[in-house]
Design a protein around this motif. Sequence first.
Motif, PDB file in Angstrom:
ATOM      1  N   ARG A 154       0.748  -1.107  -0.069  1.00  0.00           N
ATOM      2  CA  ARG A 154       0.073  -0.041   0.245  1.00  0.00           C
ATOM      3  C   ARG A 154       0.772   1.237  -0.134  1.00  0.00           C
ATOM      4  O   ARG A 154       0.461   2.399  -0.208  1.00  0.00           O
ATOM      5  N   SER A 155       2.142   1.295   0.305  1.00  0.00           N
ATOM      6  CA  SER A 155       3.065   2.406   0.360  1.00  0.00           C
ATOM      7  C   SER A 155       3.902   2.513  -0.843  1.00  0.00           C
ATOM      8  O   SER A 155       4.140   3.513  -1.339  1.00  0.00           O
ATOM      9  N   LEU A 156       4.451   1.439  -1.270  1.00  0.00           N
ATOM     10  CA  LEU A 156       5.735   1.442  -2.392  1.00  0.00           C
ATOM     11  C   LEU A 156       5.237   2.147  -3.556  1.00  0.00           C
ATOM     12  O   LEU A 156       5.940   2.683  -4.067  1.00  0.00           O
ATOM     13  N   PRO A 157       4.110   1.564  -4.136  1.00  0.00           N
ATOM     14  CA  PRO A 157       3.440   2.470  -5.244  1.00  0.00           C
ATOM     15  C   PRO A 157       3.641   3.953  -5.341  1.00  0.00           C
ATOM     16  O   PRO A 157       3.582   4.582  -6.603  1.00  0.00           O
ATOM     17  N   PHE A 158       3.775   4.524  -4.260  1.00  0.00           N
ATOM     18  CA  PHE A 158       3.792   6.208  -4.312  1.00  0.00           C
ATOM     19  C   PHE A 158       5.108   6.531  -4.746  1.00  0.00           C
ATOM     20  O   PHE A 158       5.062   7.826  -5.224  1.00  0.00           O
ATOM     21  N   PHE A 159       5.935   5.715  -5.186  1.00  0.00           N
ATOM     22  CA  PHE A 159       7.326   6.296  -5.758  1.00  0.00           C
ATOM     23  C   PHE A 159       6.905   6.447  -7.143  1.00  0.00           C
ATOM     24  O   PHE A 159       7.456   7.121  -8.053  1.00  0.00           O
ATOM     25  N   LYS A 160       6.031   5.643  -7.624  1.00  0.00           N
ATOM     26  CA  LYS A 160       5.558   5.897  -9.017  1.00  0.00           C
ATOM     27  C   LYS A 160       4.649   6.751  -9.289  1.00  0.00           C
ATOM     28  O   LYS A 160       4.585   7.605 -10.170  1.00  0.00           O
ATOM     29  N   VAL A 161       3.368   6.763  -8.360  1.00  0.00           N
ATOM     30  CA  VAL A 161       2.419   8.060  -8.425  1.00  0.00           C
ATOM     31  C   VAL A 161       3.212   9.238  -8.238  1.00  0.00           C
ATOM     32  O   VAL A 161       2.754  10.317  -8.852  1.00  0.00           O
ATOM     33  N   MET A 162       4.226   9.334  -7.239  1.00  0.00           N
ATOM     34  CA  MET A 162       4.925  10.782  -7.155  1.00  0.00           C
ATOM     35  C   MET A 162       6.257  10.791  -7.784  1.00  0.00           C
ATOM     36  O   MET A 162       7.174  10.326  -6.854  1.00  0.00           O
ATOM     37  N   PRO A 163       6.594  10.765  -9.013  1.00  0.00           N
ATOM     38  CA  PRO A 163       8.183  10.505  -9.415  1.00  0.00           C
ATOM     39  C   PRO A 163       9.009  11.472  -8.824  1.00  0.00           C
ATOM     40  O   PRO A 163      10.266  11.377  -9.039  1.00  0.00           O
ATOM     41  N   GLU A 164       8.567  12.503  -8.310  1.00  0.00           N
ATOM     42  CA  GLU A 164       9.472  13.584  -7.873  1.00  0.00           C
ATOM     43  C   GLU A 164      10.086  13.277  -6.480  1.00  0.00           C
ATOM     44  O   GLU A 164      10.894  14.212  -6.078  1.00  0.00           O
TER      45      GLU A 164
END
Length: 495
Positions: A189-199
């Motif tokens: 549930r947390s690691l996908p945020f690296f792709k959602v927020m590439p910055e």
Amino acid sequence: MSGLLGYAVLLLAVSLAMPAELFNEQSTHFLLALGFIASWRYTWAATHFVRSLIYRKWVFPRLRRQADDLGAAGLPSHAYLLLTSFRIDAETTIDVYRAAIEEAARTQIPITLVVSLVEMADQRLIKQLFIALAPPPHVKLAFIRIGGTGKRDALAQGLRTIQMMLPPPGSVVVVIDGDTVLEPHCLKRSLPFFKVMPEISAFTTDEVCEVRGARVFHDWYNMRFAQRQILMCSMGLSKRVLTLTGRMSAFRAEVATDPTFIRQLEADSIDHWRLGRFQFLTGDDKSTWYWILKNGGKMAYIPDVTVSTVESPPDGNFLRAATMLMVRWFGNMLRTNGRALALGPQKIGLFVWWTVLDQRMSMWTATIGPTAAVLLTLYYGPMALVVYVYWIAVTRFIQTLALLTARKQVSWTFPFLLFFNQIYGSLVKTYIFFRLDKQKWTRQSTTASRDMSAFSRRVINMTSFAMHATAILLFIACVATYIGIIRPFVNLPML
């Protein structure tokens, strides 16, 4: 809620019983004098509160939907879980590593658990647990043994080991403390945020705690974590946080394995005009935060992903334990505060910069109220103090109710603990501010040693005491002048 209801009823009864004469000229003067400072402090707190609601109710849900829509495609190519353990009881160690191994098995990507240890007994225990749980082949286990030289060395050696493993593009490194239990599906549930927020370069998550100690410790920790949730959500709106906690923070692999990142984590230090150069013993989470801030990186906060920490107070006495923990926490904050301010608002953003500045100012502004109340009581009588105590009781009750937006439950003890945190915490901050070189781990009882002569050490201690005492006297004089007890330049003779 029964305790809070009783507190509210008591406040109402006291307000009805207060005589009109209580609000005499002196107490009214006291409230008016503090009006500006109070409006500043409460407006700033309300700003964080409103920003946290905006982030949790509007901004983050959109990001959550994007992360969920990615599904398995949002997960990284490889995840490295870096765990450190030192002098943690076997029961906690089993809970921590069982949760980590089971979470790695649930997450359908290659995961390597990199465990940095000191004692062979811990290595045997973790290895036996790994064999017993029999995770699938995509979960690997690697050990690093260090010489007990501290958590910074453990993390640095772990990151260098990951560096030598040549992480594939798109990998992440998750740093986890040896007393942190991962909740089920927290990685997914947390690691996908690296792709959602590439910055972003890193993110951290919410925390809850299991406290081993008296009830007051349980309430105190829970109150602090509720405050943390509100503050971190407010900072998340600026795509920055105030610390990348070691309890669980995730970094892009190219950040975590950068040689300068590892070096700063391992041997961070500052040059102080009076104390000289000294290395940091504690505060690894502030070093990683500062490196990302200095290099222009952004950070995210994931408010709906939670890790559970096992909190063991360093002393059975609440005041002694709180003092030891505050000295460590606030020391870490103040040692990094000045250099973060030096980066400037253009580098880190105006709101983040002002928040960091407020960390330094609040240790003085938070004590203006009680100082003024005591001075007016000594000068006029007890009416101002009575009014101030009632004002504190009301405002801290409102602040407690505000914490219900971050937690499902609050305690009737929170108003008292909020005031304790404000006043006693400010006193500890001012003490540490003039003694930044004083560092000590609470669990390991390790202190920072400096290579200097006994004479130099005595000179530093004397100047620290002198500057602290001077600052306190100047502060009292300024408050007394502000509330009208001292009227400078009134009766000076004519030249």
